[in-house]
Design an enzyme around this catalytic site. Structure first.
Site, PDB file in Angstrom:
ATOM      1  N   SER A 142      23.309  69.655  72.558  1.00 32.23           N
ATOM      2  CA  SER A 142      24.833  69.721  71.894  1.00 32.23           C
ATOM      3  C   SER A 142      24.450  70.221  70.088  1.00 32.23           C
ATOM      4  O   SER A 142      23.359  69.902  69.443  1.00 32.23           O
ATOM      5  CB  SER A 142      24.994  68.451  71.302  1.00 32.23           C
ATOM      6  OG  SER A 142      25.791  68.579  70.343  1.00 32.23           O
ATOM      7  N   GLU A 183      29.680  70.183  85.165  1.00 34.88           N
ATOM      8  CA  GLU A 183      30.805  69.683  84.985  1.00 34.88           C
ATOM      9  C   GLU A 183      32.461  71.238  85.522  1.00 34.88           C
ATOM     10  O   GLU A 183      33.150  70.800  85.548  1.00 34.88           O
ATOM     11  CB  GLU A 183      31.032  69.678  83.276  1.00 34.88           C
ATOM     12  CG  GLU A 183      30.584  68.165  82.941  1.00 34.88           C
ATOM     13  CD  GLU A 183      30.678  68.064  80.907  1.00 34.88           C
ATOM     14  OE1 GLU A 183      31.629  68.032  80.606  1.00 34.88           O
ATOM     15  OE2 GLU A 183      29.357  68.308  80.543  1.00 34.88           O
ATOM     16  N   ASN A 193      47.940 101.259 104.551  1.00 30.78           N
ATOM     17  CA  ASN A 193      48.926  99.391 104.497  1.00 30.78           C
ATOM     18  C   ASN A 193      47.412  99.158 105.658  1.00 30.78           C
ATOM     19  O   ASN A 193      46.996  98.075 105.056  1.00 30.78           O
ATOM     20  CB  ASN A 193      49.781  99.359 105.099  1.00 30.78           C
ATOM     21  CG  ASN A 193      50.834  99.893 103.832  1.00 30.78           C
ATOM     22  OD1 ASN A 193      50.361  99.952 102.226  1.00 30.78           O
ATOM     23  ND2 ASN A 193      51.923  99.844 104.835  1.00 30.78           N
ATOM     24  N   HIS A 223      36.329  51.885  94.820  1.00 33.78           N
ATOM     25  CA  HIS A 223      36.501  52.376  93.854  1.00 33.78           C
ATOM     26  C   HIS A 223      35.766  51.535  92.574  1.00 33.78           C
ATOM     27  O   HIS A 223      36.274  51.179  91.348  1.00 33.78           O
ATOM     28  CB  HIS A 223      37.959  50.392  93.570  1.00 33.78           C
ATOM     29  CG  HIS A 223      38.511  49.567  95.203  1.00 33.78           C
ATOM     30  ND1 HIS A 223      39.717  50.525  95.454  1.00 33.78           N
ATOM     31  CD2 HIS A 223      37.818  49.061  95.896  1.00 33.78           C
ATOM     32  CE1 HIS A 223      40.059  49.559  96.528  1.00 33.78           C
ATOM     33  NE2 HIS A 223      38.825  49.020  96.685  1.00 33.78           N
ATOM     34  N   LYS A 244      21.835  64.889  72.456  1.00 28.98           N
ATOM     35  CA  LYS A 244      22.444  64.889  73.717  1.00 28.98           C
ATOM     36  C   LYS A 244      22.047  65.523  74.840  1.00 28.98           C
ATOM     37  O   LYS A 244      21.090  67.240  74.473  1.00 28.98           O
ATOM     38  CB  LYS A 244      23.803  65.748  73.072  1.00 28.98           C
ATOM     39  CG  LYS A 244      24.875  64.409  72.922  1.00 28.98           C
ATOM     40  CD  LYS A 244      25.446  63.832  73.111  1.00 28.98           C
ATOM     41  CE  LYS A 244      27.361  64.827  73.518  1.00 28.98           C
ATOM     42  NZ  LYS A 244      27.781  63.535  74.252  1.00 28.98           N
TER      43      LYS A 244
HETATM   44  N1  ARG Z   1      46.644  98.459  96.233  1.00 31.25           N
HETATM   45  C1  ARG Z   1      46.920  98.326  97.203  1.00 31.25           C
HETATM   46  C2  ARG Z   1      46.987  96.887  97.818  1.00 31.25           C
HETATM   47  O1  ARG Z   1      45.907  96.565  97.444  1.00 31.25           O
HETATM   48  C3  ARG Z   1      47.141  99.296  98.788  1.00 31.25           C
HETATM   49  C4  ARG Z   1      48.221  99.073  99.481  1.00 31.25           C
HETATM   50  C5  ARG Z   1      49.327 100.217  99.285  1.00 31.25           C
HETATM   51  N2  ARG Z   1      50.233 100.498 100.239  1.00 31.25           N
HETATM   52  C6  ARG Z   1      51.599 101.231  99.483  1.00 31.25           C
HETATM   53  N3  ARG Z   1      52.188 101.137 100.596  1.00 31.25           N
HETATM   54  N4  ARG Z   1      51.703 101.616  98.910  1.00 31.25           N
HETATM   55  O2  ARG Z   1      48.446  96.674  98.040  1.00 31.25           O
END
Ligand code: ARG
Length: 463
Positions: free
Chosen positions: A278, A291, A111, A157, A284
């Protein structure tokens, strides 16, 4: 087979469809350089803090470097069952250095790891976008200098309003890009706190040195709250919103190029390098690049909306929902990079068609305001009354199918007897733009000064 990284309490592996929805390796493999950088900083800190013995640190460092080499060489095999980049790197590290590799994950979690990786990627990308936006500014400022005195119609405008200069129009985009760059830098400054060491959500019981890892990775400081550290994706949202505003600017300019290169307008020419033909209509020359720049704002703003929706209502701290931050962010910021490059190419390439612009600049009674201003200045007329008199003269000219400058003095004096020959001087387009000397106005001298100022500022930045 149950997962080697987290499969201790699992008897069997995931269902096929579970693996498919769960895996992020297909797109987060691009975070490999950031992931390895983060791991190198983490393991060095674990060693310095006495949490890991020096020989484990050395083995892990050497192993991480060979994983990095394999990834760079393209020989690394990414496998979906390893889920994401974090587990892919760790798994290969284990093959290289043995079970000691497992010590790398001491005092961290995927995390805080993924938050760190993403921040590093977004930070690098914001820096690159800032540099690209500066290149576009330079191309525009140089074009502005070359065309400081090239008259063209200014619109409101999309109706002819008052004459302006082509250079002035270019510098309008230089200003927008300056604000875009300011937003990239603001976002960068705010994101620059390191989440590494927040671990899963609560911090860790190991005596880690988060200030050391933050410094090693170029962050200003560690994040102050472990829950916020792993739950925060503001940095991606901010980068995407800054990118969205920039994309909208580029989209507006792209739209102007599409209109201006049409046969009906013929205001500017793009070379073969930035147009396409084109397959059926031989005459063209399509402004496809413009675009596509116009269109890509859609996916960039879409990525911002997508991530806002992912994040809304998520309880603290990490949820797997947040894995959905990646594809949109990668795609959008990469699209913006391409748009900036394409716009820079087009700006360098384009040539204004000066005769057409000059003719258009004088049409549509574009100097009517100059006439009204003359009545105010020379005759002391209140502006409202001058507006009225001018309106009558525009009506007369329109009735005759001519411009204001083609009215006779007698016709002028019918509307206002005090008008003299001198009025004709202000009815010319060149005089009109030259008179707009107020700060920020379109007068060629102003445009030249500002273009020089921008070029000097950009030179100063790149030194
Ligand atoms: N692949 C996960 C993400 O991108 C990584 C973190 C995963 N953590 C967990 N507790 N499953 O968020």
């Amino acid at each position: 087979m149950s997962n080697r990284m987290w499969g201790g309490r699992f008897a069997s592996g995931p269902a096929e469809i579970m693996e498919e929805i769960n895996a992020s390796i297909g797109f987060d493999k691009r975070l490999a350089p950031q992931d390895i950088r983060g791991s190198l900083a983490h393991v060095a800190m674990l060693g310095a803090a006495g949490i890991l013995p020096a020989e484990d640190v050395a083995a892990i460092e050497a192993g991480l470097k060979s994983v990095r080499d394999e990834i760079e060489a393209g020989t690394f095999v990414f496998r979906r069952e390893l889920e994401d980049i974090h587990m892919s790197v760790e798994s290969r590290l284990t093959e290289i250095v043995g079970p000691g590799a497992g010590r790398l994950h001491t005092a961290r979690s995927r995390n805080d790891q993924v938050a760190t990786d993403m921040k590093l990627w977004v930070r690098d990308t914001l820096d690159a976008l800032d540099g690209q936006a500066a290149e576009l500014q330079r191309a525009l400022a140089e074009k502005a200098l070359a065309h400081a005195g090239t008259v063209m119609p200014g619109f409101t405008h999309l109706q002819s309003a008052q004459p302006v200069t082509f250079g002035h129009h270019c510098l309008a985009y230089v200003e927008m890009l300056a604000r875009d760059r300011g937003r990239f830098r603001d976002a960068r400054a705010r994101l620059n706190e390191c989440p590494l060491g927040a671990a899963a959500l609560a911090g860790t019981s190991f005596p880690i040195d988060r200030h050391a890892t933050a410094a090693a990775l170029g962050f200003d400081r560690p994040t102050a709250n472990s829950l916020d550290s792993v739950a925060d994706r503001d940095f991606a949202l901010e980068a995407l919103s800054a990118a969205s505003i920039c994309a909208v600017h580029l989209s507006r300019f792209a739209e102007e190029l599409v209109v201006w290169t049409s046969a009906q307008f013929n205001f500017v020419r793009l070379s073969d390098g930035y147009t396409t033909g084109s397959s059926i209509m031989p005459q063209k020359r399509n402004p496809d690049a413009a675009e596509l720049v116009r269109a890509k704002a859609g996916r960039i703003v879409g990525a911002l909306m997508g991530l806002l929706m992912v994040m809304k209502g998520l309880p603290l701290a990490y949820s797997k929902d947040m894995q959905e931050d990646k594809e949109g962010t990668f795609d959008a910021l990469q699209a913006l990079s391409l748009c900036l490059a394409a716009m820079t190419g087009m700006v360098k390439d384009l040539e204004p068609v000066t005769e057409v612009l000059a003719r258009a600049a004088g049409s549509g009674f574009s100097t009517a305001t100059d006439l009204a201003d003359w009545l105010v200045r020379e005759l002391g007329m209140p502006f409202r009354q001058a507006h009225h008199v001018t309106g009558r003269l525009v009506g007369v000219a329109a009735g005759k199918g001519v411009g204001l400058e083609a009215l006779t003095l007698a016709e002028m004096q019918e509307a206002e007897p005090r008008i003299t020959e001198a009025v004709y001087a202000v009815l010319g387009v060149e005089n009109s733009v030259a008179s707009r000397i107020s700060y920020g106005g379109t007068a060629p001298d102003n445009v030249r000064t500002q273009a020089h100022g921008w070029i000097a500022r950009l030179d100063g930045e790149s030194r």
